[in-house]
Design a protein around this motif. Sequence first.
Motif, PDB file in Angstrom:
ATOM      1  N   SER A   1      44.235  47.031  36.721  1.00 48.01           N
ATOM      2  CA  SER A   1      43.779  46.960  35.411  1.00 48.01           C
ATOM      3  C   SER A   1      43.080  45.583  35.015  1.00 48.01           C
ATOM      4  N   ASP A   2      42.099  45.774  34.130  1.00 48.95           N
ATOM      5  CA  ASP A   2      41.552  44.412  33.842  1.00 48.95           C
ATOM      6  C   ASP A   2      42.575  43.177  33.189  1.00 48.95           C
ATOM      7  N   TRP A   3      43.508  43.685  32.819  1.00 52.84           N
ATOM      8  CA  TRP A   3      44.509  42.936  32.342  1.00 52.84           C
ATOM      9  C   TRP A   3      45.184  42.180  33.320  1.00 52.84           C
ATOM     10  N   LEU A   4      44.899  42.289  34.656  1.00 54.03           N
ATOM     11  CA  LEU A   4      45.569  41.806  35.858  1.00 54.03           C
ATOM     12  C   LEU A   4      44.865  40.381  35.646  1.00 54.03           C
ATOM     13  N   HIS A   5      43.565  40.392  35.578  1.00 53.34           N
ATOM     14  CA  HIS A   5      42.771  39.089  35.557  1.00 53.34           C
ATOM     15  C   HIS A   5      43.083  38.290  34.355  1.00 53.34           C
ATOM     16  N   ILE A   6      43.161  38.904  33.246  1.00 54.33           N
ATOM     17  CA  ILE A   6      43.225  38.439  32.019  1.00 54.33           C
ATOM     18  C   ILE A   6      44.651  37.681  31.872  1.00 54.33           C
ATOM     19  N   HIS A   7      45.654  38.472  32.064  1.00 50.74           N
ATOM     20  CA  HIS A   7      46.929  38.002  31.796  1.00 50.74           C
ATOM     21  C   HIS A   7      47.494  37.029  32.812  1.00 50.74           C
TER      22      HIS A   7
END
Lengths: 391, 538
Positions: free
Chosen positions: A130-136
């Motif tokens: 998920s892109d949230w991996l990078h963001i979070h």
Amino acid sequence: MVQLSSTLLYIAFVLYLIATLFFGGAIRVKKKDGVDRWATIGIVVTIIGFIAQLGYFITRWIAAGHAPVSNLFEFTTFFGMMLVGAFIVIYFIYKTSLLGLFTLPIAILVIAYASMFPREISPLIPALQSDWLHIHVTTAAAGEAILAISFVAGLIYLIRVVDQSKPSKRTFWLEFVLFFLISTLGFVIVTTSFRAAGYEAAFEWIDKNGKQDEMVYHMPALVGPHEGVLKTEGRMTPLIDMPAIINARKLNTVIWSLFAGLGLYGLLRLVLRKRIAAALQPLVKNVNLDLVDEIGYRSVAIGFPVFTLGALIFAMIWAQIAWTRFWGWDPKEVWALITWLFYAAFLHLRLSKGWHGERSAWLAVIGFAIIMFNLVAVNLVIAGLHSYAGS
Amino acid sequence: MEHVKCECGHVNPIGTVLCEACGKPLEEVPTLVDMRYEGSARRSQTYNKTIIDKIWNFFSSVKVGVWLIVITLIASAIGTIYPQQMYIPPTVSPAEYYEQQYGWLGKWYYTLGFHDLYSSWWYMLLIALIGVSLVICSLDRVVPLYRALNNQRVTRNEQFLQRQRLFSRAQATDYETALRHVVDKLTKRGYRIREENGNILAEKGRFSRWGPYVNHIGLIIFLIGAMLRFVPGMYVDENMWIREGEIKEIPGTKGKYFLENKKFIFEVYEKEKEKEAFQPAIDRVGSGMMAKNYQTDVVLYERVGPVVAGEEPKLKKIKSFSIRVNEPLKHDHYALYQVDFKLDELKNMSFHLTDKQTNKSFGTITIDLIQPEKEYDLGNGYKVQLLSYFPDFYFDENGNPNTRSKVPNNPAFVFKMFAPDRPKGEVSFTAIRQTIEPLGDNKYKMSFAGIETRNVSALTVRRDFTLWILGVGGAIFMIGLIQGMYWNHRRLWIRRIDEEVLIAAHTNKNWFGLKKELEGIFNDTPFVMPIDQADKRS
């Protein structure tokens, strides 16, 4: 690409070491025309190191196809990079070379610690795709790194103000903090040494469900697994077996690290003939205490919102998408909440109760301990949904 | 309400320390005035008679708030020592589990209720008390602070100015020109200037003073959102197991939506299929040992027309979708998540009706293991009746065949086989690798012919009307936090008294930044840069 990436990380590591030396030199040299040459070289080398590490990060991202923040090695390395990044920013605000002398060794230690864990580029399990991996993860790490600057400032403050003429609770706890840092070095040294020697000892043991399993040690076993039987010839037999619920191999590593830390600490005390903090005190004698206190506070003021955003808000959004619920009382989530509550208390004590100076410095040290606990212990000891990060 | 009138003429509420208008100390104050909340009259510092006063004062104390935070923090940490109840296997009794796994410590952990700490009444009470403290603390401070900042006058009392942390006093030379120059510079740096009788108040970033109260409002909204989860109907949290090929009503949708599972896909990382960079990592855990994808290809249907009991629903297709981890299917505020799966569940089982002697087959029956038929006619006088079916067969304590569940994990059948030469039929009990003929020797048997399997997917159904409230709360909290932390409220007073210029400055945080800014403002003017009087103390 993978090779290039590792090389860049190595270069960054060496440059941080060199920069530390220059920042060290900056303390003794008198300023010429208001410009401190040593500090200038120090910060330039730091920035080049940071760019090299950024290169490591980007090349590894390209090689993997995802941001390299997906396991303990990658996350911890990134945390180290953010620590250096936060230092660079703070340096340009406050121009204190002393901060570099203390931040860079800690960043070096963090990166060295990270390198003790598996370094292969791993594909992502479904939960992490998920892109949230990078963001979070990046925001959380950045927040923690900025908060960690307050620890460095707190440490400088304490080394300066704690009275070293007689032993006290304060000298004890300050030595304890330094001992903890030295033990991390101990861990790195012990792990690297036994790895270089290729040490391996296999055990058969009985896990907590009564099943037989195998466990391979990479260090001589001081404590063995539950009902462990040594399978490799010519290796050390454990002094004592652990119960099944304790991960004996990890405990063994901790014991080795503490012994190594104790050895290093003892050696330093023998050579220096005084407390480590007392030996460091001359380095910080010229520091402006109010300024150090202000740096500590500002790094919390800047880091707290970033941490909240990354470690709680983004975390909740992702948890809602990946795990169907925004909050599930997973140990890692709880410890992020604990960290957040702690710094909230820190800010309230400072703003309303006037906890400045030394009290604030001690709090910064405790805060860093909580962050480290969440990074290390929660991943390695308390298994939960985030435990893949410890593989 | 009683009032205190200042010599400047302003009427302050009782309990005011520094006059709201001119800043003159109305009580005994130390050398440097305490500028927190502008020395305004806070209710908690003024009244302490009635029980309401006492409760108010208790909760308005930051000390109490910090204690609540610290207690919550420690309690939360205790909850992570052992796994919470929701993370232990659902089939075991918690009372036994904790003792078995963690010994006497585990037993105490369970006895004290720490296994379900975060939904215990006292933990909720702690959170609620923090909520109350947030509201009262904020109200106690924000109202008087607003009054004080709103009523502040440009011309400040001399005592107020000289007791500021940053202060200077010097002879006024060329006052007017210098003042114009400074005002010019201040305006460029974003200060708002108010002028009164040749005196100046320059101010910027006042809105940052409201940051703490804004973020507290955000937190309150968040807590209210979290509390709404206890209101029935606010959220749906259901689980469904759905087999490949099956169409099922989605639980929690009151019969409105149906789902068809077309296919469940489970993929792993295999060495030869992945790129070079991943090879060492795959080697370490083993090829095929690491999950790559969990996916259910589904079709979502909506019921058309009213619900009629006992009648097949009429369905209208809404959409096809591939539900994957991190990619839930969303429709009409519902979300369907991939959470679990079971590979190769038995679907059909086939048997030949054979003559035990000659091994000749008289036809094949295929039994649907979810909905078996009562009777299978093979023609020519051959037929098989299914007398009993045990999908998950075992022998119970009385030695009778029984079933553990409705899931066909271990199917067993009692057949009655009919043939032209056996018109009364023969009974055979057939399970996997096991045949019992309870009524004596049979001529015929049911011989195993094959199985068909399919995958089962587990999905979680969610609908949560509290999410947007939590989102709003979170957003307001972040805004307030940034507002309060990344800006600061800076003020500069310049007052001329006879032939002297008094300059004082104040900021609510980041004194270093303020001093740097003032250096830039005063460096080329005849004014004297204010000196940090706090430095003198130490």
